[in-house]
Design an enzyme around this catalytic site. Structure first.
Site, PDB file in Angstrom:
ATOM      1  N   ASP A  17       1.277  -1.090   0.100  1.00  0.00           N
ATOM      2  CA  ASP A  17      -0.288  -0.065  -0.314  1.00  0.00           C
ATOM      3  C   ASP A  17       1.333   1.290   0.183  1.00  0.00           C
ATOM      4  O   ASP A  17       1.941   1.348   0.232  1.00  0.00           O
ATOM      5  CB  ASP A  17      -0.924   0.231   1.009  1.00  0.00           C
ATOM      6  CG  ASP A  17      -1.839  -1.807   1.180  1.00  0.00           C
ATOM      7  OD1 ASP A  17      -1.958  -1.863   0.000  1.00  0.00           O
ATOM      8  OD2 ASP A  17      -2.195  -1.256   2.260  1.00  0.00           O
TER       9      ASP A  17
ATOM     10  N   TYR B 124       6.159  -9.792   7.083  1.00  0.00           N
ATOM     11  CA  TYR B 124       5.968  -8.263   7.403  1.00  0.00           C
ATOM     12  C   TYR B 124       6.380  -8.090   9.026  1.00  0.00           C
ATOM     13  O   TYR B 124       6.464  -8.911   9.648  1.00  0.00           O
ATOM     14  CB  TYR B 124       4.830  -8.144   6.994  1.00  0.00           C
ATOM     15  CG  TYR B 124       4.042  -7.981   5.616  1.00  0.00           C
ATOM     16  CD1 TYR B 124       4.475  -6.795   5.021  1.00  0.00           C
ATOM     17  CD2 TYR B 124       4.022  -9.071   4.932  1.00  0.00           C
ATOM     18  CE1 TYR B 124       4.461  -6.658   3.993  1.00  0.00           C
ATOM     19  CE2 TYR B 124       2.912  -9.213   4.002  1.00  0.00           C
ATOM     20  CZ  TYR B 124       3.418  -7.871   3.123  1.00  0.00           C
ATOM     21  OH  TYR B 124       3.011  -7.889   1.720  1.00  0.00           O
TER      22      TYR B 124
END
Length: 248
Positions: free
Chosen positions: A52, A110
């Protein structure tokens, strides 16, 4: 025709995400522009996944087909001289024509970082969400454990997700504290739109005492985005690495 696989790191602050968009600056567009300048080819790169706007990456992976005869080991230097300073190609190697950076990926990791200091760390402000109030880290760790395994993560993805199903496997997830910085690491076979950020936003509520650790299991089983917490800020998130089978 050759198929090349590249690992790239980027500082996501000034990007509208990795994937090309009709508006805003993206990592993909910058890389494709650099390849065009280098080889004259109009190439579409295939990313291992999209990140994003504002999200960073240490080890994003992409592949692309090229007719160029430039040796694989020289691509990184050649591209880096043509890329902006917030993108760095770390490594390039040749792979089989069947390799696809997203479909061939087996595991992704992540990291989400929270700055728990009284005042924000000025040098880390772009990579950590500042939360100066005390957090119950042990409770957050206990809550996070409920997400390990194969589950339907509908509650922890955006209502705008376009995936046909929301079943994913989380192999490992834990917190690690370094001074005032609290890092959440999570490794899975794939992640949904906003999944890590929604998990973090919900765990922050656990850390604040607004939810109990066991609520994470209840939210997961409820399969409704309305049950989970807010989506955490994008700048605290980093794609650490993408793993592939050994023969890649």
């Amino acid at each position: 025709m050759r198929n090349l696989c590249a690992t790239v790191s980027y500082e996501g602050t000034e990007f509208n995400g990795f994937q090309s968009q009709p508006y805003g600056r993206t990592v993909q567009q910058e890389i494709e522009k650099a390849i065009q300048v280098l080889t004259g080819e109009d190439i579409l790169i295939l990313g291992s996944g999209r990140t994003d706007a504002g999200v960073h990456a240490q080890g994003q992976v992409f592949n692309f087909a090229t007719e160029s005869t430039i040796p694989a080991e020289r691509w990184a230097i050649a591209l880096n001289t043509r890329l902006p300073k917030d993108i760095v190609i770390l490594e390039v190697h040749e792979v089989s024509l069947s390799f696809h950076s997203r479909r061939s990926a087996k595991r992704k990791t992540y990291r989400y970082t929270i700055d728990m200091g009284k005042f924000p760390n000025v040098f880390e402000r772009r990579y950590a969400f500042h939360h100066p109030m005390r957090l119950q880290v042990e409770a957050m760790q206990e809550g996070l454990k409920h997400l390990i395994g194969e589950h339907d993560f509908t509650s922890f993805t955006s209502i705008h997700s376009t995936k046909p199903h929301h079943i994913r496997i989380v192999y490992d997830a834990y917190f690690e504290q370094q001074g005032s910085m609290l890092h959440m690491y999570i490794t899975g076979n794939g992640f949904l739109y906003n999944m890590v950020r929604v998990i973090m936003g919900t765990l922050l509520q656990v850390g604040q005492g607004k939810r109990k650790p066991a609520d994470m299991k209840r939210i997961l089983e409820g399969r409704s985005r309305a049950l989970a917490g807010p989506t955490a800020m994008s700048h605290g998130l980093m794609l650490v690495n993408v793993e592939y089978p050994a023969e890649t």
